[in-house]
Each structure stands twice: as structure tokens, then as C-alpha cells.
Design a protein around this motif. Structure first.
Motif, PDB file in Angstrom:
ATOM      1  N   SER A   1      -3.188  -7.661 -33.338  1.00 26.70           N
ATOM      2  CA  SER A   1      -2.117  -8.476 -32.764  1.00 26.70           C
ATOM      3  C   SER A   1      -1.766  -7.999 -31.356  1.00 26.70           C
ATOM      4  CB  SER A   1      -0.880  -8.442 -33.668  1.00 26.70           C
ATOM      5  OG  SER A   1      -0.244  -7.175 -33.631  1.00 26.70           O
ATOM      6  N   LEU A   2      -1.822  -6.680 -31.135  1.00 23.93           N
ATOM      7  CA  LEU A   2      -1.567  -6.153 -29.797  1.00 23.93           C
ATOM      8  C   LEU A   2      -2.649  -6.594 -28.821  1.00 23.93           C
ATOM      9  CD1 LEU A   2      -0.402  -2.470 -30.531  1.00 23.93           C
ATOM     10  CD2 LEU A   2       1.015  -4.472 -30.058  1.00 23.93           C
TER      11      LEU A   2
ATOM     12  N   SER B   1      -1.514 -13.605 -23.804  1.00 24.49           N
ATOM     13  CA  SER B   1      -0.143 -13.918 -23.374  1.00 24.49           C
ATOM     14  C   SER B   1      -0.070 -14.610 -22.012  1.00 24.49           C
ATOM     15  CB  SER B   1       0.704 -12.638 -23.341  1.00 24.49           C
ATOM     16  OG  SER B   1       1.043 -12.240 -24.641  1.00 24.49           O
ATOM     17  N   PRO B   2      -0.899 -14.227 -21.033  1.00 22.53           N
ATOM     18  CA  PRO B   2      -0.823 -14.912 -19.736  1.00 22.53           C
ATOM     19  C   PRO B   2      -1.185 -16.398 -19.793  1.00 22.53           C
ATOM     20  CG  PRO B   2      -1.932 -12.795 -19.519  1.00 22.53           C
ATOM     21  CD  PRO B   2      -1.799 -13.070 -20.982  1.00 22.53           C
TER      22      PRO B   2
ATOM     23  N   ILE C   1       2.071 -17.648 -27.597  1.00 20.13           N
ATOM     24  CA  ILE C   1       1.548 -16.316 -27.899  1.00 20.13           C
ATOM     25  C   ILE C   1       2.391 -15.257 -27.201  1.00 20.13           C
ATOM     26  CG2 ILE C   1      -0.410 -14.750 -27.590  1.00 20.13           C
ATOM     27  CD1 ILE C   1      -2.255 -17.134 -27.990  1.00 20.13           C
ATOM     28  N   ARG C   2       2.796 -15.527 -25.968  1.00 21.03           N
ATOM     29  CA  ARG C   2       3.599 -14.563 -25.219  1.00 21.03           C
ATOM     30  C   ARG C   2       4.938 -14.310 -25.908  1.00 21.03           C
ATOM     31  NH1 ARG C   2       2.926 -16.694 -20.777  1.00 21.03           N
ATOM     32  NH2 ARG C   2       4.772 -18.031 -20.614  1.00 21.03           N
ATOM     33  N   ASN C   3       5.597 -15.364 -26.359  1.00 16.98           N
ATOM     34  CA  ASN C   3       6.890 -15.204 -27.031  1.00 16.98           C
ATOM     35  C   ASN C   3       6.733 -14.472 -28.366  1.00 16.98           C
ATOM     36  OD1 ASN C   3       8.212 -16.549 -24.957  1.00 16.98           O
ATOM     37  ND2 ASN C   3       8.064 -18.559 -25.952  1.00 16.98           N
ATOM     38  N   ALA C   4       5.666 -14.811 -29.095  1.00 17.24           N
ATOM     39  CA  ALA C   4       5.413 -14.139 -30.370  1.00 17.24           C
ATOM     40  C   ALA C   4       5.114 -12.663 -30.147  1.00 17.24           C
ATOM     41  CB  ALA C   4       4.255 -14.811 -31.092  1.00 17.24           C
ATOM     42  N   PHE C   5       4.388 -12.359 -29.082  1.00 18.72           N
ATOM     43  CA  PHE C   5       4.034 -10.982 -28.758  1.00 18.72           C
ATOM     44  C   PHE C   5       5.284 -10.181 -28.393  1.00 18.72           C
ATOM     45  CE2 PHE C   5       2.277  -7.937 -25.473  1.00 18.72           C
ATOM     46  CZ  PHE C   5       1.726  -7.072 -26.407  1.00 18.72           C
ATOM     47  N   VAL C   6       6.141 -10.751 -27.579  1.00 16.21           N
ATOM     48  CA  VAL C   6       7.384 -10.076 -27.200  1.00 16.21           C
ATOM     49  C   VAL C   6       8.264  -9.849 -28.424  1.00 16.21           C
ATOM     50  CG1 VAL C   6       9.541 -10.310 -25.902  1.00 16.21           C
ATOM     51  CG2 VAL C   6       7.367 -10.926 -24.829  1.00 16.21           C
ATOM     52  N   PHE C   7       8.334 -10.864 -29.299  1.00 17.94           N
ATOM     53  CA  PHE C   7       9.129 -10.731 -30.525  1.00 17.94           C
ATOM     54  C   PHE C   7       8.583  -9.609 -31.406  1.00 17.94           C
ATOM     55  CE2 PHE C   7       9.861 -11.903 -35.000  1.00 17.94           C
ATOM     56  CZ  PHE C   7      11.247 -11.916 -35.011  1.00 17.94           C
TER      57      PHE C   7
END
Length: 345
Positions: free
Chosen positions: A259-260, A267-268, A273-279
Motif C-alpha cells: 500500500s505504501l 498518488s501524483p 489514491i492520494r487521499n486514501a494514502f494520506v488517510f
């Protein structure tokens, strides 16, 4: 004190050892002072041709206690040492121990008691971590938390229960006669693998808090990383050998690592995906912070380093597991894994 039957079972303690001059003396001291009686115990120190004073220390103990024997392990890896010790020992019960640890004085007595009183074929207990510097202290705290090591109950459980694996187990000899010895290919996870065969055969493994031992924790983040990377790598080989699915706890670190990777790479290009990654990062940091606070023992200044320890435990295991998949399933080869065989225990 426990009253045992007059004819006590003979107990063999097998200790893989290599370059442990700072610890092997203390390990043997606590075996010699066991309440069970050293006269009922034989010790097989299976040494991987140590280059320090380990062999000399063991030889000095063997002069005073003839039941302590030095066995040469020319292959220098732990499972070979374990098998040499088992083959050369004569005890009705075999305890696989470590040179980097020492026993509670009632360890052997309590193992024999539980093997006599229950239907377990293997008994183990909780390992208390000992810290020799601040890095080791924060690492041991991370490893005493379920957030750090999942359901590795032998690191923190205070309840007696049947489990699928233990560390430093005491086995009835017939276990090895029925299922065989340790898999000598596995530099790491050999305990888990043989315990899998124990439970698969229908035999039981008991974890009990009255059986206590003490283990010196890795003293640096680099050593912790190497240790858990190897655990993840060799876990894949165990799964492959037995053609069994990984337990959920084995998959969590690799899913986290994947996931990382996905989050960093994609994410870019995607706001979802970016929001899910930050969450995910926020939730992980929040959980790591909460569990660090629980185990820091009022040393709040250690919380950041405990959180780093959590991250190393999870990512090193996950990356090792990922490389194991690549080596054993995608390339389908056991060649080129010499770098994973440097550490004997």
C-alpha cells in the motif's frame, strides 16, 4: 517448590551458539542453578566454530559440570546446531534454548511439570526482553506490543493457552521421532516450521506464564531490520514447503508495504489514491502513537523511537516477505540466497 516424582525425567538443553562470549556464561550459570537439579540435566552447546572466547568459556564449564558438552557445528547455522544437539542428547525431554538468553531458575522444573500434567507435547513460556542500551529498550517495548508483533503471544501473553508456536520450547523426545528434526535450510523461522508440523500432526503446544526466560534484545535499528527482513523472507519458504496459505498476521506487513509503494507511486496521478494514502498514513501514525504511549512506561521522550521501531518491524518483515515471493515463487529458485544465511541464531 514443586514436588516431583522420585525418578525424574532426564532433560537435555540444546543451545545453538556462535560468538556469544558476552552471554553464554550467564546462560550456563542459570542452567546450572535450576531447581530441577543440574544432575538431571545435560547441556549440548552446539557451537558454530566461534572466533571469540565462547568455546573456551563452555570448556571451562564442562570441566566443572561434565553434563555440559561442547559440540562442533561446522556449518555454522542454527537448525544444524539444533539437530546435532538433539541427535547427541539422551534426555526424555529436549529444550531448545538460545545462547543470547537465560532461564528463570524454575524454567526446567515448570516445563516438566506442565508436560506431566497436561496433554501438551511441547511447552513454552513468555520471553522477557532485556535492554543493554536505550535503542534496545525502545525496541523491546515495541516488541512487547500486539501492534508491533501481532499475536506472537510468547512476547506478551499472561494467560496459559494452547498456541501454534512458542520460542525456547521443551519437547518430549517422541515429537522428533514422529515428525523429524529441524529443517536445515531455514536459517530463520525454523521454530515456526517445526511447530507447524507438531500441530499439524495433532500434537498440542502449551504456552504458560510460569515458564519464563529472558532475552537480550537487538541493540540497534539496523540489526532489528536485518532480523525481521529474514523472518519475512524465510516465512515465504515455509509457506511454500508446506503448500499452505499464509495466516492473516503474516500478510498484514506485506499488504502494508504494498500500500505504501502504490500510494507513493500513484498518488501524483490520482486524487482518490492520494487521499486514501494520506488517510492510511494518518491512521497508522495515530495507532503507532497510541500503542507507543501504552508501552513507554512514562518515558514519553521514547515515543518517537518506539514508533520508528514499529515501522521497522512492519516494513522490514513486509519487504522480506515480498523478496521471498520473488525468489521462491516468481524465480522459483533457491539459488543466490547466501546473504540470508549469515546469522546463525
Amino acid at each position: 517448590m514443586l514436588l516431583l516424582k522420585k525418578n525424574k525425567s532426564k532433560v537435555s538443553v540444546v543451545i545453538p551458539c556462535r560468538n556469544e562470549e558476552n552471554y553464554i556464561g550467564q546462560c550456563l550459570d542459570y542452567i546450572c542453578r535450576q531447581t530441577y537439579g543440574i544432575e538431571h540435566i545435560e547441556v549440548m552447546v552446539c557451537d558454530g566454530m566461534s572466533e571469540d572466547k565462547s568455546r573456551m568459556i563452555v570448556s571451562e564449564y564442562s570441566k566443572k559440570y561434565p553434563s555440559i558438552k561442547l559440540v562442533d557445528n561446522i556449518k555454522k547455522v542454527a537448525p544444524v546446531a539444533m539437530n546435532l544437539g538433539i541427535k547427541e542428547s539422551t534426555g526424555d525431554i529436549v529444550i531448545i534454548f538460545g545462547a543470547h538468553a537465560y532461564m528463570d531458575e524454575c524454567y526446567v522444573e515448570n516445563c516438566v511439570k506442565k508436560l506431566d500434567e497436561t496433554d501438551a507435547m511441547c511447552v513454552g513460556g513468555r520471553i522477557e526482553s532485556i535492554s543493554e542500551n536505550e535503542s534496545a529498550e525502545v525496541i523491546s517495548k515495541a516488541m512487547s506490543s500486539p501492534f508491533g508483533v501481532g499475536n506472537a503471544l510468547f512476547r506478551y501473553s499472561e494467560e496459559e493457552t494452547y498456541v501454534d508456536t512458542v520460542a525456547f520450547g521443551a519437547y518430549k523426545r517422541e515429537v522428533f521421532e514422529e515428525i523429524g528434526l529441524f529443517d536445515e535450510e531455514l536459517v530463520r523461522n525454523q521454530d515456526d516450521e517445526i511447530n507447524y508440523r507438531v500441530t499439524k500432526s495433532g500434537m498440542k503446544i502449551l504456552l504458560t506464564p510460569i515458564v519464563k526466560s529472558y532475552y537480550y534484545t537487538r541493540g540497534s535499528f539496523a540489526k532489528l531490520w536485518r532480523q525481521y527482513f529474514q523472518y519475512g523472507f524465510w516465512k515465504v519458504r515455509v509457506i511454500q514447503k508446506h503448500n499452505k496459505p499464509a495466516a492473516l498476521r503474516h500478510l498484514v506487513p506485506i499488504l502494508f508495504v504494498l500500500s505504501l509503494i502504490i500510494g507513493i507511486v500513484l498518488s501524483p496521478f490520482s486524487s482518490i489514491i492520494r487521499n486514501a494514502f494520506v488517510f492510511e498514513i494518518i491512521v497508522y501514525l495515530l495507532c503507532a502513537g497510541i500503542f507507543s504511549l501504552k508501552v513507554c512506561e512514562d518515558k514519553v521522550q521514547q515515543i518517537p523511537r518506539i514508533m520508528i521501531s514499529f515501522f521497522i518491524l512492519h516494513t522490514s518483515y513486509g519487504l522480506g516477505f515480498l523478496e521471498g515471493i520473488f525468489k521462491f515463487y516468481i524465480r522459483k529458485t533457491n539459488k543466490g540466497i547466501e546473504k540470508y544465511t549469515k546469522t546463525s541464531r
